[in-house]
Each structure stands twice: as C-alpha cells, then as structure tokens.
Design a protein around this motif. Structure first.
Motif, PDB file in Angstrom:
ATOM      1  N   ALA A   1       6.508  -2.197   3.062  1.00 48.54           N
ATOM      2  CA  ALA A   1       5.833  -2.638   1.565  1.00 48.54           C
ATOM      3  C   ALA A   1       6.571  -2.320   0.310  1.00 48.54           C
ATOM      4  O   ALA A   1       7.603  -1.572   0.325  1.00 48.54           O
ATOM      5  CB  ALA A   1       4.559  -1.845   1.717  1.00 48.54           C
ATOM      6  N   LEU A   2       5.988  -2.889  -0.845  1.00 44.93           N
ATOM      7  CA  LEU A   2       6.729  -2.691  -1.806  1.00 44.93           C
ATOM      8  C   LEU A   2       6.409  -1.019  -2.357  1.00 44.93           C
ATOM      9  O   LEU A   2       5.521  -0.574  -1.900  1.00 44.93           O
ATOM     10  CB  LEU A   2       6.048  -3.493  -3.012  1.00 44.93           C
ATOM     11  CG  LEU A   2       6.396  -5.008  -2.884  1.00 44.93           C
ATOM     12  CD1 LEU A   2       5.644  -5.987  -3.699  1.00 44.93           C
ATOM     13  CD2 LEU A   2       7.901  -5.216  -3.146  1.00 44.93           C
TER      14      LEU A   2
ATOM     15  N   MET B   1       0.785  -1.169   0.017  1.00 47.41           N
ATOM     16  CA  MET B   1      -0.008   0.142   0.042  1.00 47.41           C
ATOM     17  C   MET B   1       0.895   1.142  -0.054  1.00 47.41           C
ATOM     18  O   MET B   1       1.852   1.354   0.670  1.00 47.41           O
ATOM     19  CB  MET B   1      -0.797   0.082   1.295  1.00 47.41           C
ATOM     20  CG  MET B   1      -1.808   1.174   1.138  1.00 47.41           C
ATOM     21  SD  MET B   1      -3.223   1.095   2.547  1.00 47.41           S
ATOM     22  CE  MET B   1      -1.943   1.251   4.022  1.00 47.41           C
ATOM     23  N   MET B   2       0.567   2.210  -0.874  1.00 47.18           N
ATOM     24  CA  MET B   2       1.377   3.361  -1.114  1.00 47.18           C
ATOM     25  C   MET B   2       0.698   4.368  -0.103  1.00 47.18           C
ATOM     26  O   MET B   2      -0.244   4.315   0.313  1.00 47.18           O
ATOM     27  CB  MET B   2       1.498   3.663  -2.432  1.00 47.18           C
ATOM     28  CG  MET B   2       0.322   4.386  -3.007  1.00 47.18           C
ATOM     29  SD  MET B   2       0.511   5.009  -4.673  1.00 47.18           S
ATOM     30  CE  MET B   2       1.226   6.516  -4.092  1.00 47.18           C
ATOM     31  N   ALA B   3       1.621   5.716  -0.040  1.00 47.16           N
ATOM     32  CA  ALA B   3       1.191   6.623   0.998  1.00 47.16           C
ATOM     33  C   ALA B   3      -0.084   7.208   0.394  1.00 47.16           C
ATOM     34  O   ALA B   3      -0.373   6.955  -0.933  1.00 47.16           O
ATOM     35  CB  ALA B   3       1.989   7.745   1.036  1.00 47.16           C
ATOM     36  N   SER B   4      -1.084   7.760   0.986  1.00 47.31           N
ATOM     37  CA  SER B   4      -2.357   8.529   0.354  1.00 47.31           C
ATOM     38  C   SER B   4      -2.091   9.312  -0.511  1.00 47.31           C
ATOM     39  O   SER B   4      -1.253  10.162  -0.468  1.00 47.31           O
ATOM     40  CB  SER B   4      -3.174   8.815   1.511  1.00 47.31           C
ATOM     41  OG  SER B   4      -2.406   9.735   2.227  1.00 47.31           O
ATOM     42  N   SER B   5      -2.967   9.498  -1.570  1.00 43.58           N
ATOM     43  CA  SER B   5      -2.819  10.428  -2.717  1.00 43.58           C
ATOM     44  C   SER B   5      -3.321  11.733  -2.083  1.00 43.58           C
ATOM     45  O   SER B   5      -3.865  12.005  -1.315  1.00 43.58           O
ATOM     46  CB  SER B   5      -3.965   9.873  -3.742  1.00 43.58           C
ATOM     47  OG  SER B   5      -5.206   9.867  -3.258  1.00 43.58           O
TER      48      SER B   5
ATOM     49  N   LEU C   1      12.008  -3.430  -0.610  1.00 41.52           N
ATOM     50  CA  LEU C   1      10.854  -2.885   0.219  1.00 41.52           C
ATOM     51  C   LEU C   1      11.169  -1.531   0.727  1.00 41.52           C
ATOM     52  O   LEU C   1      12.163  -1.055   0.779  1.00 41.52           O
ATOM     53  CB  LEU C   1      11.032  -3.856   1.350  1.00 41.52           C
ATOM     54  CG  LEU C   1      10.469  -5.354   1.056  1.00 41.52           C
ATOM     55  CD1 LEU C   1      10.870  -6.057   2.274  1.00 41.52           C
ATOM     56  CD2 LEU C   1       9.028  -5.520   0.553  1.00 41.52           C
ATOM     57  N   CYS C   2      10.164  -0.958   1.146  1.00 43.28           N
ATOM     58  CA  CYS C   2      10.082   0.397   1.633  1.00 43.28           C
ATOM     59  C   CYS C   2       9.709   0.485   2.955  1.00 43.28           C
ATOM     60  O   CYS C   2       8.751  -0.314   3.319  1.00 43.28           O
ATOM     61  CB  CYS C   2       9.424   1.412   0.960  1.00 43.28           C
ATOM     62  SG  CYS C   2      10.117   1.571  -1.005  1.00 43.28           S
ATOM     63  N   LEU C   3       9.931   1.374   3.904  1.00 47.79           N
ATOM     64  CA  LEU C   3       9.388   1.791   5.124  1.00 47.79           C
ATOM     65  C   LEU C   3       8.462   3.010   5.226  1.00 47.79           C
ATOM     66  O   LEU C   3       9.211   3.984   4.596  1.00 47.79           O
ATOM     67  CB  LEU C   3      10.310   1.981   6.339  1.00 47.79           C
ATOM     68  CG  LEU C   3       9.732   2.476   7.437  1.00 47.79           C
ATOM     69  CD1 LEU C   3       8.866   1.277   8.252  1.00 47.79           C
ATOM     70  CD2 LEU C   3      10.934   2.682   8.543  1.00 47.79           C
ATOM     71  N   TYR C   4       7.028   2.822   5.229  1.00 51.76           N
ATOM     72  CA  TYR C   4       6.347   4.003   5.023  1.00 51.76           C
ATOM     73  C   TYR C   4       5.597   4.130   6.469  1.00 51.76           C
ATOM     74  O   TYR C   4       5.512   3.404   7.489  1.00 51.76           O
ATOM     75  CB  TYR C   4       5.058   3.699   4.189  1.00 51.76           C
ATOM     76  CG  TYR C   4       5.207   3.513   2.702  1.00 51.76           C
ATOM     77  CD1 TYR C   4       5.422   4.616   1.943  1.00 51.76           C
ATOM     78  CD2 TYR C   4       5.753   2.088   2.239  1.00 51.76           C
ATOM     79  CE1 TYR C   4       5.473   4.356   0.703  1.00 51.76           C
ATOM     80  CE2 TYR C   4       5.661   1.857   1.065  1.00 51.76           C
ATOM     81  CZ  TYR C   4       5.754   2.788  -0.036  1.00 51.76           C
ATOM     82  OH  TYR C   4       6.119   2.963  -1.105  1.00 51.76           O
ATOM     83  N   GLY C   5       5.729   5.451   6.882  1.00 53.25           N
ATOM     84  CA  GLY C   5       4.905   6.144   8.066  1.00 53.25           C
ATOM     85  C   GLY C   5       3.658   6.642   7.639  1.00 53.25           C
ATOM     86  O   GLY C   5       3.787   7.843   6.594  1.00 53.25           O
ATOM     87  N   HIS C   6       2.374   6.318   8.069  1.00 47.96           N
ATOM     88  CA  HIS C   6       1.323   7.130   7.462  1.00 47.96           C
ATOM     89  C   HIS C   6       0.875   8.059   8.654  1.00 47.96           C
ATOM     90  O   HIS C   6       1.174   8.225   9.705  1.00 47.96           O
ATOM     91  CB  HIS C   6       0.420   5.804   7.476  1.00 47.96           C
ATOM     92  CG  HIS C   6       0.740   4.996   6.382  1.00 47.96           C
ATOM     93  ND1 HIS C   6       0.833   5.291   5.019  1.00 47.96           N
ATOM     94  CD2 HIS C   6       0.847   3.508   6.512  1.00 47.96           C
ATOM     95  CE1 HIS C   6       1.151   4.034   4.408  1.00 47.96           C
ATOM     96  NE2 HIS C   6       1.054   3.176   5.263  1.00 47.96           N
ATOM     97  N   ALA C   7      -0.064   9.026   8.018  1.00 47.25           N
ATOM     98  CA  ALA C   7      -0.455  10.071   8.728  1.00 47.25           C
ATOM     99  C   ALA C   7      -1.482   9.582   9.856  1.00 47.25           C
ATOM    100  O   ALA C   7      -1.812  10.196  10.720  1.00 47.25           O
ATOM    101  CB  ALA C   7      -1.582  10.933   7.938  1.00 47.25           C
TER     102      ALA C   7
END
Length: 243
Positions: free
Chosen positions: A63-64, A1-5, A50-56
């Motif tokens: 995730a990829l 899942m990518m960061a929100s648009s 892989l990437c490390l995402y931090g979400h709001a």
C-alpha cells in the motif's frame, strides 16, 4: 491502509510485543514466500511509492505510505516497487526482506519504549531466536556461535559452568571476585524464567546458544553439571530432535 494506531490496547509487555512482532513477521514471511507471485505482481514499478506492511492479524498488504506526519507507527521502506525490474527477482526479494527486518525491529522497539533495560534485553533475545526474513528468503541457516573456536580461550580452567554463577575467565578465589562478578553479570538473565543473575545461585550455560539458565529452571544440579561434557538447553535439545 496504514498500520494500526497506538491505543490503550497496544502491546505493552515483553510477551505482548513479541506476539505482535511474530504475527507481523509471519505475514511478511508469507508475502515473500508462499504468496510471492502475488506480492511481486502488486509491486508494479509504474505505480507510486509502495510499502510492504505486515499486520498483527498475520495479513500482509502492499500500500501507499501513511499520510500523517509523523506517522503513528514507524513506516516500512518506501518505494520498494521502483527497483523491482532493475534487479534479479531473488536479489530484489532479498533487499525487501532486509528492509522488512529493520521495520519489524523498529515497530517492536517503538512499542517497547517504556520497557526497562532487562525487558528490552529479553525482548531482543526472543526476537533473535527466530530466523530473520533475509535468512528465510535466501534460505540461509542462522549461524550459531561455536564453542571452543577462539584459540582455546574457553579452556577447562575458564569453564562456563560455575557453582558461583556465570564466569568466563580463570576463576579467582571466591572472596576476591565476588563483587566483580556481581557487577559484570548483573544484567545476565535466565533464558528460562528471565530472572536476574545472583552469585549465590547455581547457573549453567548452554554450549549451543550460549544462554545462561538457573540450574533449578532446567533441573541441573552442580553434581550433574560436573558430568556433562556439552550442555544443551531444553530449547536447543528440542530443535536438534526435530531436525
């Protein structure tokens, strides 16, 4: 899942962008500290990039990367999992932290593309008051500029507290330096209200964080300032009391 648009609900003001930054940072701090064992296990070098995402939402995710080109938001460092087993665990976490710091800034200033010069300055000031992820992971304390460490260049004659406003050089007669001072400090912002510098107002500088404040915002008059050897702004005073 990518960061929100990006949408009409995306953060737009300095305060909204900083709140978004802080939420993403909180998530990444959790991944690199409290949830570090889970994060470490998810970064299997046998898997794809892989990437490390931090979400709001203050949640983190390994995730990829996004498939869209270009992506809707700046992307984190790609392939953090590949170096995991080739480095000491602490060194690898430090490397991920450095890249994550860069990503947090890129997202914040992506949202802040339409901010003006003073707003960008205020946004970075808010961000800079927080320890970086690298400082958290390596347990380093942020280094503050120490007053009076530059071979006496900030002597009593080059006081940082001035009835005429911010000045760090030997004062000239008021008529001589009025115009120069306006130009030099036109971008100076009050650390409390964010207002612009004006030479006809009293300002005071914190000797700890070196931010400038309207005297009225921190309830310091010129008379009070004359009797203060080292001024600490409300923020620095509260930090000291918590230590």
């Amino acid at each position: 899942m990518m960061a929100s648009s990006i949408s009409s609900s995306s953060p737009r003001t300095v305060e909204e962008i900083f709140k978004d930054y802080n939420s993403r940072r909180t998530a990444l701090v959790r991944a690199l500290t409290y949830d570090v064992d889970e994060f470490y296990s998810l970064c299997d070098p046998e898997k794809e990039n892989l990437c490390l995402y931090g979400h709001a939402t203050e949640t983190w995710e390994v995730a990829l990367p996004a498939e869209e080109v270009p992506p809707e938001l700046p992307e984190p460092a790609l392939g953090i999992n590949f170096a995991r087993d080739g480095m000491k665990r602490k060194d690898w976490l430090s490397l991920v932290a450095v890249h994550s710091d860069c990503w947090l800034l890129s997202v914040a200033f992506y949202f802040g593309a339409r901010l003006n010069r003073n707003e960008r300055k205020r946004l970075f000031s808010l961000i800079n008051d927080l320890p970086t992820l690298f400082e958290v992971v390596t347990e380093r304390k942020p280094i503050k500029d120490k007053p009076n460490m530059d071979s006496g260049s900030k002597s009593k004659n080059s006081t940082k507290r001035s009835i005429d406003g911010p000045t760090r050089s030997t004062p000239k007669p008021y008529e001589e330096n009025y115009g120069e001072e306006e130009d030099e400090h036109s971008e100076t912002l009050c650390g409390s209200c964010g207002g612009n510098y004006s030479a006809d107002e009293f300002w005071i500088c914190c000797d700890i964080c070196e931010r400038w404040f309207h005297g009225k915002c921190v309830k310091i008059t010129p008379a009070k300032a004359e009797n203060i050897k080292q001024y600490k702004c409300p923020s620095c005073s509260s930090k000291r009391s918590r230590q």
